[in-house]
Scaffold this active site. Structure first.
Site, PDB file in Angstrom:
ATOM      1  N   LYS A  77     -25.320  -7.326 -10.013  1.00 31.95           N
ATOM      2  CA  LYS A  77     -23.855  -7.233  -9.991  1.00 31.95           C
ATOM      3  C   LYS A  77     -23.366  -6.856 -11.386  1.00 31.95           C
ATOM      4  O   LYS A  77     -23.894  -7.352 -12.384  1.00 31.95           O
ATOM      5  CB  LYS A  77     -23.274  -8.577  -9.548  1.00 31.95           C
ATOM      6  CG  LYS A  77     -21.770  -8.578  -9.337  1.00 31.95           C
ATOM      7  CD  LYS A  77     -21.316  -9.949  -8.808  1.00 31.95           C
ATOM      8  CE  LYS A  77     -19.818 -10.009  -8.584  1.00 31.95           C
ATOM      9  NZ  LYS A  77     -19.387 -11.319  -8.057  1.00 31.95           N
ATOM     10  N   SER A 152     -16.520 -11.203  -3.964  1.00 33.43           N
ATOM     11  CA  SER A 152     -16.504 -10.057  -4.843  1.00 33.43           C
ATOM     12  C   SER A 152     -17.856  -9.369  -5.009  1.00 33.43           C
ATOM     13  O   SER A 152     -17.907  -8.244  -5.521  1.00 33.43           O
ATOM     14  CB  SER A 152     -15.991 -10.495  -6.214  1.00 33.43           C
ATOM     15  OG  SER A 152     -16.885 -11.424  -6.797  1.00 33.43           O
ATOM     16  N   SER A 176     -18.013 -15.766  -3.551  1.00 36.84           N
ATOM     17  CA  SER A 176     -18.359 -14.354  -3.750  1.00 36.84           C
ATOM     18  C   SER A 176     -19.803 -13.944  -3.497  1.00 36.84           C
ATOM     19  O   SER A 176     -20.102 -12.753  -3.481  1.00 36.84           O
ATOM     20  CB  SER A 176     -17.986 -13.927  -5.161  1.00 36.84           C
ATOM     21  OG  SER A 176     -16.613 -13.657  -5.193  1.00 36.84           O
TER      22      SER A 176
HETATM   23  N1  GLN Z   1     -12.399 -14.582  -3.341  1.00 39.24           N
HETATM   24  C1  GLN Z   1     -12.259 -15.614  -4.323  1.00 39.24           C
HETATM   25  C2  GLN Z   1     -11.335 -15.128  -5.427  1.00 39.24           C
HETATM   26  O1  GLN Z   1     -10.793 -14.116  -5.277  1.00 39.24           O
HETATM   27  C3  GLN Z   1     -13.609 -15.970  -4.876  1.00 39.24           C
HETATM   28  C4  GLN Z   1     -14.137 -14.935  -5.778  1.00 39.24           C
HETATM   29  C5  GLN Z   1     -15.469 -15.300  -6.371  1.00 39.24           C
HETATM   30  O2  GLN Z   1     -16.179 -16.161  -5.871  1.00 39.24           O
HETATM   31  N2  GLN Z   1     -15.788 -14.646  -7.484  1.00 39.24           N
HETATM   32  O3  GLN Z   1     -11.162 -15.742  -6.417  1.00 39.24           O
END
Ligand code: GLN
Length: 496
Positions: A77, A152, A176
């Site tokens: 990532k 994400s 994410s």
């Molecule tokens: N979707 C959640 C957010 O927008 C979690 C994102 C994540 O785990 N990086 O913060």
């Protein structure tokens, strides 16, 4: 079977017996990328040194120096620092940032002989649930390219699901890793907070961020966790506990299916209400029925009443921490810098105005507000107190000290719906935030959870989330593995 479709453990056997070479495997991965990348957009960059890394791995293998990850293509990532390889966080702010050092997880994979084929797309600074917040392009779901892969870590999940790489690393702050794993029908593990070093992970919300694997099956997940877990003196939150061999809990006799006898599994009812799609509900209930068939004692009537506060707590704590972490992007130290400004303040403002996308700005404003004088007690401090209540509720479920209900694991859907359509939630942040209702409480409590493929609704994947007490990754892997051995979901591949 094509080489790029192999799992880590299958590829390892072929590399070890010298039936294939790492160069062949890496070329198969690059070839697959050239066929499907245009349709999925999983990568921000493809690294050119992968073939020379593969040659070096082949050399190691010839000398008999082989680990389970030697010579195997991986994607990382784009929020984990890779020395000499651009690391953008899918943001204009870091579009041309080339880190001078490696994240600890990257170092560990290098020592294990990895071949890095590229850096994967993500929501900008890991803020989002669909990978549509990338400053470069959305990633598409290989099961239906009109839909999101989750986020994400959508690039990592999509790349694994479509066989561009054999495994990937993602990061999880509120879901994410697990949510995109569920949306793309791969395995994704968020380890216990403190299990894996975050040194070199570009910070979003430091009290929540964890790194973990995205893989094609549970065995691969255990293999990767073995390598990345463990104490790191460079991350003060990493815990100096010994790392067990996570693959040990998966061993079973070739003609039996592993069973779950003696394990107590709870099903918290709060995860099956409001907003859950009926097909998803059915798939998960059927999957839990399977766990019972495998010998687990299932209690369908568990309650975690504080669950309903998790979303509010998360969207105060995570943006607050993000607003502090992202203060460093000032156009002076590193990253994007607006050059035509009239004054220092103008430069600072324009750097942040052009460097950050809309969701990142929204989070910075939310966080700055929650931390500001006069509001701190009402929002941030209160959220921290409720966070303690949520954590205690999980402690209680795993210890049974007052209710006498003690569980080895809790099982829920990973997400309340199947992957949604591109654009569907972009104009409605609350709807987007709600797609993480099932994963956020776990992050707030700091406990581990794994998402595994559990079925499909109209051809779209559904993930099952298995949650455990701190440092019980072995138990989660054991349950996930038994389920996987008894089902075929993990063998299905998107037709693209
Ligand atoms: N979707 C959640 C957010 O927008 C979690 C994102 C994540 O785990 N990086 O913060």
């Amino acid at each position: 079977m094509e080489l790029c479709q192999l799992t880590i453990h299958q590829a390892h056997e072929l590399l070890k017996s010298r039936e294939i070479s790492s160069v062949e495997l890496t070329k198969a991965s690059l070839e697959r990328i050239s066929q499907v990348e245009e349709k999925v957009h999983a990568f921000v960059s493809i690294s050119s040194p992968s073939i020379s890394q593969a040659e070096a791995s082949d050399e190691m293998i010839r000398k008999g120096e082989i680990t389970l990850l030697t010579g195997i293509p991986v994607a990382i990532k784009d929020n984990m620092c890779t020395q000499g390889v651009r690391t953008t966080c899918s943001s204009r702010m870091l579009e041309s940032f080339v880190p001078p050092y490696n994240a600890t997880v990257v170092e560990r994979l290098i020592s294990a002989g990895m071949v890095m084929v590229g850096k994967t797309n993500m929501d900008e600074f890991a803020m989002g649930s669909s990978t549509e917040n990338s400053a470069f392009s959305p990633t598409y779901n290989p099961w239906d390219v009109g839909r999101v892969p989750g986020g994400s870590s959508g690039g990592s999940a999509s790349a694994v699901a479509v066989d561009e790489v054999i495994y990937a690393l993602g990061s999880d702050t509120g879901g994410s890793i697990r949510q995109p794993a569920g949306f793309c029908s791969v395995v994704g593990l968020k380890p216990t907070y403190g299990r894996v070093s975050r040194y070199g992970l570009i910070a979003f919300a430091s009290s929540l961020d964890q790194i973990g694997p995205l893989t094609k099956d549970v065995t691969d997940c255990a293999i990767v966790l073995n390598v990345i877990a463990g104490h790191d003196p460079r991350d003060a939150t990493s815990v100096p506990y010994p790392v067990p061999d996570y693959t040990q809990s998966l061993l079973h006799n070739a003609d039996t299916i592993p069973d779950l006898k003696g394990l107590r599994i709870g099903v918290p009812r709060e995860y099956f209400v409001a907003g859950i799609q009926s097909g998803v509900d059915e798939v998960i209930r059927t999957a839990i029925g399977k766990l019972a068939e495998l010998g687990a004692e299932v209690d369908w009537d568990v309650s975690l009443p504080h669950t309903s506060y998790a979303l509010s707590v998360y969207y105060i704590i995570a943006p607050s921490e993000a607003s502090a972490n992202l203060a460093r992007y000032d156009g002076v130290k590193y990253g994007f810098s607006y050059q035509e400004a009239g004054s220092m303040w103008d430069a600072l403002e324009k750097t942040r105005q052009f460097g950050f996308g809309p969701e990142v700005k929204r989070r910075i404003m939310l966080g700055t507000y929650a931390l500001s004088a006069g509001y701190y007690d009402a929002y941030y401090l209160k959220a921290q107190k409720v966070r303690t209540l949520i954590r205690r509720e999980f402690d209680e479920a795993f210890s049974g000290s007052t209710t006498k209900k003690r569980f080895d694991a809790l099982v829920t859907p990973t997400s309340p719906t199947v992957p949604f359509e591109l654009g569907e939630k972009m104009d409605d942040p609350l709807q987007m935030y709600l797609s993480d209702v099932c994963t956020l409480p776990i992050s707030i409590a700091g406990v581990p959870a794994i998402s595994i493929p559990a079925g499909f609704v109209n051809g779209l994947p559904v993930g099952m989330q298995i949650i455990g007490k701190p440092f019980s990754e072995e138990t989660l892997l054991r349950i996930a593995y038994a389920y996987e051995q008894a089902t075929e979901w993990h063998k299905m591949r998107p037709l693209i």
